[in-house]
Design a protein around this motif. Structure first.
Motif, PDB file in Angstrom:
ATOM      1  N   ILE A 121       0.841  -1.204   0.000  1.00  0.00           N
ATOM      2  CA  ILE A 121       0.000   0.000   0.000  1.00  0.00           C
ATOM      3  C   ILE A 121       0.876   1.254   0.000  1.00  0.00           C
ATOM      4  O   ILE A 121       2.072   1.183   0.259  1.00  0.00           O
ATOM      5  CB  ILE A 121      -0.954   0.045   1.228  1.00  0.00           C
ATOM      6  N   ILE A 122       0.252   2.377  -0.284  1.00  0.00           N
ATOM      7  CA  ILE A 122       0.905   3.662  -0.061  1.00  0.00           C
ATOM      8  C   ILE A 122       0.674   3.947   1.421  1.00  0.00           C
ATOM      9  O   ILE A 122      -0.471   3.918   1.874  1.00  0.00           O
ATOM     10  CB  ILE A 122       0.273   4.764  -0.926  1.00  0.00           C
ATOM     11  N   ASN A 123       1.736   4.147   2.185  1.00  0.00           N
ATOM     12  CA  ASN A 123       1.523   4.336   3.624  1.00  0.00           C
ATOM     13  C   ASN A 123       1.724   5.774   4.088  1.00  0.00           C
ATOM     14  O   ASN A 123       1.485   6.096   5.247  1.00  0.00           O
ATOM     15  CB  ASN A 123       2.394   3.370   4.435  1.00  0.00           C
ATOM     16  N   ASN A 124       2.187   6.635   3.185  1.00  0.00           N
ATOM     17  CA  ASN A 124       2.417   8.020   3.610  1.00  0.00           C
ATOM     18  C   ASN A 124       2.184   9.005   2.470  1.00  0.00           C
ATOM     19  O   ASN A 124       2.536   8.737   1.323  1.00  0.00           O
ATOM     20  CB  ASN A 124       3.849   8.141   4.150  1.00  0.00           C
ATOM     21  N   PHE A 125       1.596  10.133   2.830  1.00  0.00           N
ATOM     22  CA  PHE A 125       1.334  11.205   1.875  1.00  0.00           C
ATOM     23  C   PHE A 125       1.780  12.517   2.507  1.00  0.00           C
ATOM     24  O   PHE A 125       1.522  12.759   3.688  1.00  0.00           O
ATOM     25  CB  PHE A 125      -0.173  11.260   1.567  1.00  0.00           C
ATOM     26  N   VAL A 126       2.496  13.332   1.738  1.00  0.00           N
ATOM     27  CA  VAL A 126       2.961  14.614   2.263  1.00  0.00           C
ATOM     28  C   VAL A 126       2.681  15.715   1.242  1.00  0.00           C
ATOM     29  O   VAL A 126       2.913  15.543   0.042  1.00  0.00           O
ATOM     30  CB  VAL A 126       4.485  14.577   2.571  1.00  0.00           C
ATOM     31  N   CYS A 127       2.196  16.861   1.725  1.00  0.00           N
ATOM     32  CA  CYS A 127       1.989  18.029   0.880  1.00  0.00           C
ATOM     33  C   CYS A 127       2.856  19.169   1.405  1.00  0.00           C
ATOM     34  O   CYS A 127       2.809  19.496   2.595  1.00  0.00           O
ATOM     35  CB  CYS A 127       0.511  18.427   0.904  1.00  0.00           C
ATOM     36  N   THR A 128       3.662  19.758   0.510  1.00  0.00           N
ATOM     37  CA  THR A 128       4.547  20.859   0.887  1.00  0.00           C
ATOM     38  C   THR A 128       4.165  22.097   0.092  1.00  0.00           C
ATOM     39  O   THR A 128       3.934  22.018  -1.120  1.00  0.00           O
ATOM     40  CB  THR A 128       6.020  20.495   0.591  1.00  0.00           C
ATOM     41  N   TYR A 129       4.110  23.253   0.781  1.00  0.00           N
ATOM     42  CA  TYR A 129       3.734  24.504   0.115  1.00  0.00           C
ATOM     43  C   TYR A 129       4.440  25.654   0.808  1.00  0.00           C
ATOM     44  O   TYR A 129       4.541  25.662   2.040  1.00  0.00           O
ATOM     45  CB  TYR A 129       2.205  24.671   0.166  1.00  0.00           C
ATOM     46  N   ASP A 130       4.935  26.597   0.043  1.00  0.00           N
ATOM     47  CA  ASP A 130       5.614  27.773   0.587  1.00  0.00           C
ATOM     48  C   ASP A 130       6.782  27.354   1.501  1.00  0.00           C
ATOM     49  O   ASP A 130       6.990  27.911   2.571  1.00  0.00           O
ATOM     50  CB  ASP A 130       4.597  28.654   1.351  1.00  0.00           C
ATOM     51  N   GLY A 131       7.483  26.306   1.057  1.00  0.00           N
ATOM     52  CA  GLY A 131       8.668  25.859   1.785  1.00  0.00           C
ATOM     53  C   GLY A 131       8.405  25.073   3.058  1.00  0.00           C
ATOM     54  O   GLY A 131       9.343  24.755   3.799  1.00  0.00           O
ATOM     55  N   LYS A 132       7.130  24.768   3.339  1.00  0.00           N
ATOM     56  CA  LYS A 132       6.820  24.061   4.583  1.00  0.00           C
ATOM     57  C   LYS A 132       5.953  22.837   4.314  1.00  0.00           C
ATOM     58  O   LYS A 132       5.166  22.819   3.368  1.00  0.00           O
ATOM     59  CB  LYS A 132       6.043  24.981   5.539  1.00  0.00           C
TER      60      LYS A 132
END
Lengths: 160, 108
Positions: free
Chosen positions: B46-57
């Motif tokens: 499975i996909i076990n992790n999702f991350v969204c980054t915006y404006d350097g954070k």
């Protein structure tokens, strides 16, 4: 027997006395069901403890959106929104979703920052059968909120 | 290769809270299913992790368990700060990463 003296109440002693007779089968039969229910509850309690520790959980602040009846357990829509200003000093840190009767009660964890503006998410999950869905929200001040809602599932997901 | 799609508004005003919709094609194999012919368990993937980054954070992230449906759909909200890329990262059980980037155009 003792029930001649106190006809309206059953004390533990009396139940035990009855259990010694032919009634034992009935008593054991009743005992099975709470046992099964508490096994699910214990698994969820363990899963929640793993995420948040022993912190007390308050009710409120969580709006959990679920269909009353989900026809397909493979893809059940779930949405939630946490009542929070989402400022640098007061925001939702994380929300954990649990499904009481799935083979593994963990569904997902969502981590927020003040940059989210609002703590609102929608996604889709698998449910093996009709059960309670539990949402636990951790706030930036360390407080924890919990809510639960039942979903009826017509055809279970998860496979196997 | 997993195919990822992301939908954001064409343009947003500074301070506006907008919805980000993501979808990735993935079987999300639970590890509970059995191969009907051999009776062997199909291993979990499975996909076990999702991350969204915006404006350097890192603005939003999520951990997934096998109870997340196949072709995971996820919608959440982000507050517009400035124009620039918004990056997304999905990580598989085997460590494989799927990346996606969209441009956020902020006015005012």
């Amino acid at each position: 027997m003792a029930d001649k003296l106190k006809p309206h109440t059953y004390k533990r002693r009396e139940v035990l006395a009855l259990a010694g007779t032919g009634v034992v089968v009935v008593v054991a039969g009743i005992g099975l069901f709470p046992g099964a229910a508490s096994a699910d509850a214990a698994a969820v309690a363990k899963a929640i403890k793993k995420r948040i520790g022993d912190k007390p959980m308050k009710s409120g602040r969580i709006t959990l959106e679920l269909p009353e009846i989900a026809e397909n357990g493979n893809t059940v829509p779930i949405g939630f929104e946490i009542d929070s200003p989402m400022t640098d000093n007061d925001y939702v840190k994380a929300v954990h979703i649990f499904a009481e009767k799935n083979p593994n009660p963990d569904v997902a964890t969502f981590r927020f920052t003040p940059g989210n503006g609002k703590a609102k998410v929608s996604t889709r999950m698998r449910l093996i059968k009709s059960q309670n869905i539990i949402a636990v929200a951790e706030m930036s001040d360390g407080s924890v909120y919990m809510t639960k809602k039942a979903v009826k599932v017509t055809i279970g997901g998860c496979g196997g | 290769m997993a195919k990822a799609r992301v939908k954001v508004p064409k343009s947003v005003k500074k301070g506006e809270v907008f919805q980000v919709k993501t979808l990735i094609s993935h079987k999300m194999e639970t590890g509970l299913r059995k191969n009907k012919k051999t009776g062997k368990k199909i291993p979990r993937k499975i996909i076990n992790n999702f991350v969204c980054t915006y404006d350097g954070k890192e603005v939003f992230s999520s951990d997934w368990h096998p109870a997340v449906s196949a072709n995971p759909y996820l919608a959440f909200y982000v507050k517009a700060t400035k124009s620039g890329p918004m990056n997304f990262k999905w990580t598989d059980d085997d460590g494989k990463v799927t990346d996606k980037s969209v441009n956020i155009s902020v006015s005012g």
